[in-house]
Write an enzyme that holds these catalytic residues in place. Structure first.
Site, mmCIF file in Angstrom:
data_model
loop_
_atom_site.group_PDB
_atom_site.id
_atom_site.type_symbol
_atom_site.label_atom_id
_atom_site.label_comp_id
_atom_site.label_asym_id
_atom_site.label_seq_id
_atom_site.Cartn_x
_atom_site.Cartn_y
_atom_site.Cartn_z
ATOM 1 N N ASP B 118 37.113 21.481 61.579
ATOM 2 C CA ASP B 118 36.539 20.415 61.004
ATOM 3 C C ASP B 118 37.748 19.830 59.866
ATOM 4 O O ASP B 118 38.054 20.845 59.750
ATOM 5 C CB ASP B 118 35.509 22.059 59.663
ATOM 6 C CG ASP B 118 34.742 20.872 59.051
ATOM 7 O OD1 ASP B 118 34.105 19.892 59.617
ATOM 8 O OD2 ASP B 118 34.213 21.692 57.911
ATOM 9 N N HIS B 125 34.696 12.824 48.760
ATOM 10 C CA HIS B 125 34.785 14.019 48.522
ATOM 11 C C HIS B 125 35.991 15.185 48.246
ATOM 12 O O HIS B 125 35.775 16.181 47.360
ATOM 13 C CB HIS B 125 34.164 14.537 49.908
ATOM 14 C CG HIS B 125 34.453 16.302 50.532
ATOM 15 N ND1 HIS B 125 32.905 16.999 49.416
ATOM 16 C CD2 HIS B 125 34.638 17.110 51.244
ATOM 17 C CE1 HIS B 125 32.835 18.754 49.849
ATOM 18 N NE2 HIS B 125 34.140 18.140 50.564
ATOM 19 N N GLU B 192 26.553 20.060 54.667
ATOM 20 C CA GLU B 192 27.877 18.929 53.981
ATOM 21 C C GLU B 192 27.169 18.043 55.249
ATOM 22 O O GLU B 192 27.471 18.248 56.986
ATOM 23 C CB GLU B 192 29.007 20.017 54.889
ATOM 24 C CG GLU B 192 29.479 20.721 53.410
ATOM 25 C CD GLU B 192 31.300 21.349 53.555
ATOM 26 O OE1 GLU B 192 31.360 20.945 54.267
ATOM 27 O OE2 GLU B 192 31.910 21.409 52.586
ATOM 28 N N GLU B 194 28.032 15.703 58.159
ATOM 29 C CA GLU B 194 29.449 15.003 58.915
ATOM 30 C C GLU B 194 29.204 14.483 60.208
ATOM 31 O O GLU B 194 27.573 14.417 60.497
ATOM 32 C CB GLU B 194 30.404 16.085 59.468
ATOM 33 C CG GLU B 194 30.964 16.900 57.893
ATOM 34 C CD GLU B 194 31.882 18.132 58.053
ATOM 35 O OE1 GLU B 194 32.427 18.000 59.189
ATOM 36 O OE2 GLU B 194 31.927 19.067 57.203
ATOM 37 N N ASP B 226 27.510 21.000 58.165
ATOM 38 C CA ASP B 226 28.147 21.646 58.401
ATOM 39 C C ASP B 226 28.070 22.955 57.255
ATOM 40 O O ASP B 226 28.739 23.302 56.295
ATOM 41 C CB ASP B 226 30.068 21.811 58.078
ATOM 42 C CG ASP B 226 30.548 22.892 57.690
ATOM 43 O OD1 ASP B 226 30.764 23.656 59.138
ATOM 44 O OD2 ASP B 226 32.252 22.860 57.534
ATOM 45 N N ARG B 230 28.127 28.459 49.419
ATOM 46 C CA ARG B 230 29.579 28.111 48.262
ATOM 47 C C ARG B 230 29.915 29.689 47.727
ATOM 48 O O ARG B 230 31.394 29.163 47.721
ATOM 49 C CB ARG B 230 29.554 27.186 47.587
ATOM 50 C CG ARG B 230 28.274 25.450 48.064
ATOM 51 C CD ARG B 230 29.544 25.068 48.475
ATOM 52 N NE ARG B 230 29.841 23.709 49.078
ATOM 53 C CZ ARG B 230 30.229 23.434 49.993
ATOM 54 N NH1 ARG B 230 31.623 23.414 50.742
ATOM 55 N NH2 ARG B 230 29.764 21.535 50.375
ATOM 56 N N GLN B 233 31.790 31.283 50.392
ATOM 57 C CA GLN B 233 33.479 30.667 50.368
ATOM 58 C C GLN B 233 34.081 30.807 49.152
ATOM 59 O O GLN B 233 35.115 31.234 49.914
ATOM 60 C CB GLN B 233 32.938 29.314 50.657
ATOM 61 C CG GLN B 233 33.840 28.143 51.013
ATOM 62 C CD GLN B 233 33.606 27.021 51.182
ATOM 63 O OE1 GLN B 233 33.236 26.543 51.386
ATOM 64 N NE2 GLN B 233 34.872 25.803 51.536
ATOM 65 N N TYR B 237 38.234 32.615 50.385
ATOM 66 C CA TYR B 237 39.530 31.367 50.590
ATOM 67 C C TYR B 237 40.103 31.690 50.675
ATOM 68 O O TYR B 237 41.375 30.878 50.561
ATOM 69 C CB TYR B 237 37.980 30.445 50.717
ATOM 70 C CG TYR B 237 38.701 29.703 49.610
ATOM 71 C CD1 TYR B 237 38.345 29.537 48.009
ATOM 72 C CD2 TYR B 237 40.021 28.232 50.038
ATOM 73 C CE1 TYR B 237 38.219 28.907 47.361
ATOM 74 C CE2 TYR B 237 39.605 27.536 48.927
ATOM 75 C CZ TYR B 237 39.582 28.208 47.312
ATOM 76 O OH TYR B 237 39.901 27.239 46.226
ATOM 77 N N LYS B 246 30.954 29.501 55.721
ATOM 78 C CA LYS B 246 31.010 28.225 57.088
ATOM 79 C C LYS B 246 30.541 29.205 58.474
ATOM 80 O O LYS B 246 29.726 28.479 58.774
ATOM 81 C CB LYS B 246 31.867 27.639 57.307
ATOM 82 C CG LYS B 246 33.132 27.261 55.887
ATOM 83 C CD LYS B 246 31.595 26.314 56.044
ATOM 84 C CE LYS B 246 32.595 25.334 54.832
ATOM 85 N NZ LYS B 246 32.560 23.415 54.463
ATOM 86 N N THR B 250 26.302 25.752 62.463
ATOM 87 C CA THR B 250 27.246 24.317 62.314
ATOM 88 C C THR B 250 26.104 23.837 62.987
ATOM 89 O O THR B 250 25.662 23.705 64.165
ATOM 90 C CB THR B 250 28.251 24.034 62.966
ATOM 91 O OG1 THR B 250 29.450 25.032 62.416
ATOM 92 C CG2 THR B 250 29.122 22.785 62.778
ATOM 93 N N GLU B 353 28.749 18.366 45.687
ATOM 94 C CA GLU B 353 29.176 17.013 44.815
ATOM 95 C C GLU B 353 27.892 16.741 43.974
ATOM 96 O O GLU B 353 27.238 15.512 42.641
ATOM 97 C CB GLU B 353 29.401 16.075 45.651
ATOM 98 C CG GLU B 353 30.506 16.196 46.069
ATOM 99 C CD GLU B 353 31.544 15.629 46.847
ATOM 100 O OE1 GLU B 353 31.131 16.525 48.447
ATOM 101 O OE2 GLU B 353 31.711 14.803 47.341
#
Lengths: 404, 404
Positions: B118, B125, B192, B194, B226, B230, B233, B237, B246, B250, B353
């Site tokens: 990814d 972003h 996400e 994508e 994806d 949050r 993560q 992370y 994640k 997916t 976002e």
């Protein structure tokens, strides 16, 4: 050759019986499941067929994946059968011709790797890295380190078997004082001495695997060298972790040692200094560590002897963590322990730590080393206590660095 | 049904012809290669056999992998043959019975995913994330962002086809003010939006793939969600990147659109603000961007329309970067573009976002949303300019959140 006369004390005696995949000298394009005994390899599929075993189909494949996927009851049954084949005298005439000398065969990647995950489970390693790269931090560990086994996904397509040359990777690097990154071959190519765990039994999405189910899912273990380009990694890894600094190659030993061969090597992990959430709390579980004595050599000279028993997080905890979010397991998943480093200087599992980020070169008979040079051959080997004082050898993992 | 009478302007007309794998209603355990035309699916293997095509073997498999691995010349040849099968009137009587209505079939994961990577290629972003999580930084981008396409490996074993329910993951989270982490279902489950790129032709270890060889290796593209937890993560992370936040799922669309269907959608990427190292310098290459108009909906309500043309890093650059260290490609490798976010508020590809980290709830007809609730259905769809003003539709990717 004498399959029943393995020398006393051989770490690949009948108490071990690791699995691999080999091509015999007279059929170099064939791939066959092999079982190592001393310095010989039994053609396991041929043995099963010759003895009319019900496992002839399972052992007659070109990879271990069918065996891995057969489940823990079958793993035990096959191991029991194999032990009989190589110890019961009446099988001798049938079995003996099915051995190949180890030096005559080509060893192959023993299984098709599904997902590859790498952990970071040595407290000594993590603290060394923290001291080097965050010298001003109050704690050399990140705040999450004692609460969860930190891990990340690696590239399964570049997992290679011991003996495969490793091409020095090229990439971007940027020293803090450089105005812009430069491109070229890595100048800080490193070793990471690890133990790899091979998943056999899959799990379903949405269904976490509990700590106590570790032995239902994990088939066995191998040695693993997670080659690392420190300069590439340093520039790329914020904020999403290692990528090209690792993905060029990961080497695994050709032999997968079944967990059942390591019963006498089980030890309690280090004392837990922080309370663990229930899914990771192994205080009521059987001992989750392994007393594996690893040796790291460069061009034949031992540079480190990392003790696996010092790992803070166990393989069972890593499995429980990896699946607690509902991620499923597949047959052939591989996960690495993370660099194994003990508390002593000569127990560090990477050149990064052994040379303290290149500051203190190692003096080897063939010259000084900070990081790896082209032509260097790195070999990891290990043994564990076995039954009755015997040693259980893990297959070595070796690789030579070649220029790109 | 009328294979030749797809309505004028249908985004799945004969100019598109994406590939998938389906199970027909009367043989639900079979998997067959299908090609979408309008609201119907052609049984491509059956068509090839009926017409005596040399591609009967390639199209008669249960996944697209054989076709993916056949190479770019074959991809063109098969596409040309397919176009003939569904347009030449003399084939009509043979072909027509081999169509299934889309609503009658079950769509499957179209290929076996090898490695999944990814990326993080949208400047908008990355800047939004930087502003949210590093508000005091001088630059909302990390220093490496404009020099290399940041990426990381994800879990290929949990890539699922559109329509698969997504179980809300559980895991550890810790707010900065919490004394210790807590465990429970994610409370910040996100989208996400994508685009995914599917690798067909493999490459050899140690041999980087140049920018200009992109079309030799990449077969086509799909939409990709994806899913991201949050809270999980954020806690896990540092320092090795996203893992359990994640890896639970997916989702990809059931249809892989071949690159040849998107020739009219190619556009130049945004102007490069920093000089690029030669292996990433695409100033002399054909346009590397795609004008894909993505739509993100939650429970049928469009919440965002991210424009893929704004992506800073192209798929060709990502491929060149991913292999520049010598990492090899395998047939079935999948790589995601990273969240697609345009410069406008209504063009952001994540709830993170769109709600500015949960501060500004979205007002939907069925209630307010910061992050996803159980039962929410998220759908990504997209189209691109095609020949003569036609639209090329990408297969939608949809998923419903269910409680763990």
């Amino acid at each position: 050759m004498p399959p029943f006369d393995v020398p006393e004390g051989d770490p690949f005696g009948v108490h071990n019986l690791p699995y691999g995949v080999f091509s015999p000298a007279d059929a170099p394009s064939e791939r066959r499941v092999g079982v190592r005994l001393g310095d010989h390899v039994l053609d396991a599929g041929a043995a099963a067929r010759a003895l009319g075993s019900p496992y002839a189909e399972l052992l007659g494949r070109p990879t271990l994946n069918a065996l891995l996927g057969a489940g823990s009851t079958t793993w035990s049954d096959v191991r029991r059968a194999l032990t009989g084949w190589v110890t019961v005298p009446s099988h001798r005439d049938v079995i003996q011709p099915l051995f190949h000398s180890l030096s005559s065969v080509t060893l192959r990647l023993p299984f098709e790797v599904a997902d590859y995950v790498d952990f970071y489970a040595s407290e000594n390693h993590a603290r060394n890295v923290g001291r080097m790269f965050r010298p001003d931090a109050a704690d050399s560990l990140t705040p999450n380190w004692k609460h969860l086994p930190i891990g990340y996904h690696g590239r399964s397509g570049t997992v290679v078997v011991s003996g495969t040359d490793v091409v020095r990777p090229a990439g971007q690097r940027k020293a803090p004082t450089d105005p812009a990154p430069v491109f070229g071959p890595s100048v800080r190519l490193d070793i990471e001495a690890e133990v790899g765990f091979v998943v056999g039994t899959p799990s379903r999405m949405g269904e976490p695997v509990a700590l106590g189910d570790y032995r239902e899912h994990v088939f066995g273990l191998c040695l693993l060298n997670d080659w690392s380009a420190r300069d590439i990694q340093a520039w790329e890894y914020v904020p999403l972790g290692p990528f090209l600094g690792k993905s060029f190659a990961t080497s695994v030993s050709a032999w997968i040692t079944p967990l059942e061969a390591l019963e006498d090597a089980r030890v309690a992990p280090p004392e837990r200094t922080h309370p663990l959430l229930p899914y990771l709390d192994d205080s009521a579980e059987e001992p989750g560590g392994y007393d594996l004595r690893i040796s790291v050599s460069v061009n034949g000279h031992v540079v480190s002897e990392p003790p696996f028993s010092t790992m803070y997080w166990t393989a069972a905890q890593q499995l429980a963590h990896m699946t607690v979010n509902g991620a499923s397991l597949r047959t052939g998943d591989l996960y690495g322990s993370g660099t194994v480093s003990g508390p002593e200087e000569r127990q560090r599992g990477s050149l990064l730590e052994l040379t303290w980020n290149g500051r203190d070169a190692l003096e080897l008979p063939d010259g000084k080393r900070t990081f790896l040079e082209d032509g260097d051959v790195v070999t990891l080997s290990a043994w564990a206590p076995g039954p009755g004082g015997a040693r259980v050898g893990l297959g070595e993992v070796t690789g030579r660095i070649v220029a790109g």
